[in-house]
Design a protein around this motif. Structure first.
Motif, short mmCIF file in Angstrom:
data_model
loop_
_atom_site.label_atom_id
_atom_site.label_comp_id
_atom_site.label_asym_id
_atom_site.label_seq_id
_atom_site.Cartn_x
_atom_site.Cartn_y
_atom_site.Cartn_z
N ARG A 103 0.82 -1.19 0.00
CA ARG A 103 0.00 0.00 0.00
C ARG A 103 0.87 1.27 0.00
N ILE A 119 -7.53 2.65 -5.28
CA ILE A 119 -7.04 1.47 -4.56
C ILE A 119 -6.27 0.55 -5.51
N GLN A 122 -2.81 1.16 -5.58
CA GLN A 122 -2.21 0.95 -4.25
C GLN A 122 -2.38 2.13 -3.31
N TYR A 129 -11.00 0.93 1.84
CA TYR A 129 -11.11 -0.49 1.51
C TYR A 129 -12.41 -1.10 2.03
#
Length: 328
Positions: A103, A119, A122, A129
């Motif tokens: 991430r 997302i 990353q 999320y």
């Protein structure tokens, strides 16, 4: 009466409106403390028993998603395999989030389509999320709810996770997609959030963490992960909604979001569209709960105080303008 309605009175009302806000900002000036104020305005308390409703029988006041999927979401939804377990299906679906990559972090705070795209690059933090997993659950007809835990008395320093309903076993199953794992017991059976929470307190050595990807695992090792959740063991709470698509489409919220995420959330609270926070009450957190309940009362009192003064100020200004025009 004429003396009461004057430009000096207007200035006094303005000062009376600004001073409490300045005092509030001085005390709650950081980002995490602003989140505490938001949490306080929607803060409620439930027992463990009240949180244990089954996923095929949501409470009537829990806002479930019913809106059609955005095109960007529809494109990535998989076709579940016949007789597949809900957890396996969700993990297969979550693979579109590139969970095998590290991430980069940073809050996205955007509509669900933008959040998904970010997302996949990353970006994002835990709440981004969980929102996407909520929508995946809606798309796959898998009941999903969102939990959070805090480390600072139900303030902004915390973490968000999901729980999905397994219709076959009639159990909720914890899933932390952001940190890349789900917990299992010594028999390798997936655990619910409350089972995980209780086992942290009783004997954490009986918890095993099944990683979704070694690269995306959010901790140095399992022990560090368990320490992290143990620190928030008395501050677990449920968000009482999973209607992220409908939330994004609300016109007033969309308009406020173009200006500021803080304004967006305030507007959502005022029009009743922001999810209610349901803290799990237990003997060890009653002092924190009492603090949040007092803060909630103070904030709503301050809100109505500001509304009242604003109405008085508006009435005074109208009166003064009419009076000035009548003289000319």
């Amino acid at each position: 009466m004429n003396r009461l309605v004057s430009w000096h009175s207007c200035l006094l009302l303005i000062a009376m409106m600004i001073l409490p806000l300045l005092l509030l900002i001085a005390k709650f000036h950081s980002g995490t403390e602003l989140v505490r104020l938001r949490n306080a305005m929607v803060f409620n308390v439930i027992s463990i028993e009240q949180s244990q409703w089954p996923g095929d029988n949501y409470p009537t006041n829990f806002r479930q998603e019913s809106a059609p999927l955005p095109a960007a979401i529809s494109k990535v939804i998989i076709t579940p395999q016949a007789n597949a377990q809900p957890l396996a299906t969700m993990l297969q679906q979550a693979a579109v989030l590139n969970l095998d990559q590290r991430r980069l972090g940073g809050a996205i705070q955007a509509d669900i389509s933008t959040t998904l795209a970010q997302i996949q690059q990353q970006r994002g933090y835990c709440a981004d999320y969980t929102e996407v997993i909520n929508v995946f659950g809606h798309a796959l007809n898998i009941p999903v709810r969102e939990w959070a835990l805090a480390f600072d008395g139900f303030g902004g320093h915390g973490h968000a996770i999901n729980e999905i309903w397994d219709q076959h076993t009639q159990r909720w199953l914890m899933l932390d997609v952001f940190n890349g794992f789900y917990p299992v017991d010594q028999q390798q059976q997936p655990m619910s959030v409350l089972e995980f929470k209780q086992q942290l307190i009783v004997d954490r050595t009986k918890i095993n963490l099944t990683r979704l990807s070694d690269k995306a695992f959010g901790f140095k090792d399992d022990a560090q992960a368990l320490d992290y959740y143990y620190n928030g063991r008395h501050q677990f709470y449920l968000w009482w909604a999973n209607d992220n698509i409908s939330y994004d489409r609300q016109p007033l919220i969309k308009l406020a979001a173009t200006l500021s995420p803080h304004l967006e959330q305030m507007v959502a609270i005022l029009i009743g569209q922001f999810p209610q926070l349901m803290a799990i009450a237990e003997p060890d957190n009653l002092h924190m709960i009492n603090t949040m309940q007092r803060l909630k009362i103070m904030l709503w009192f301050l809100f109505f105080y500001q509304v009242l003064l604003f109405i008085m100020l508006l009435a005074m200004l109208i009166t003064l303008i009419i009076r000035r025009r009548s003289r000319t």
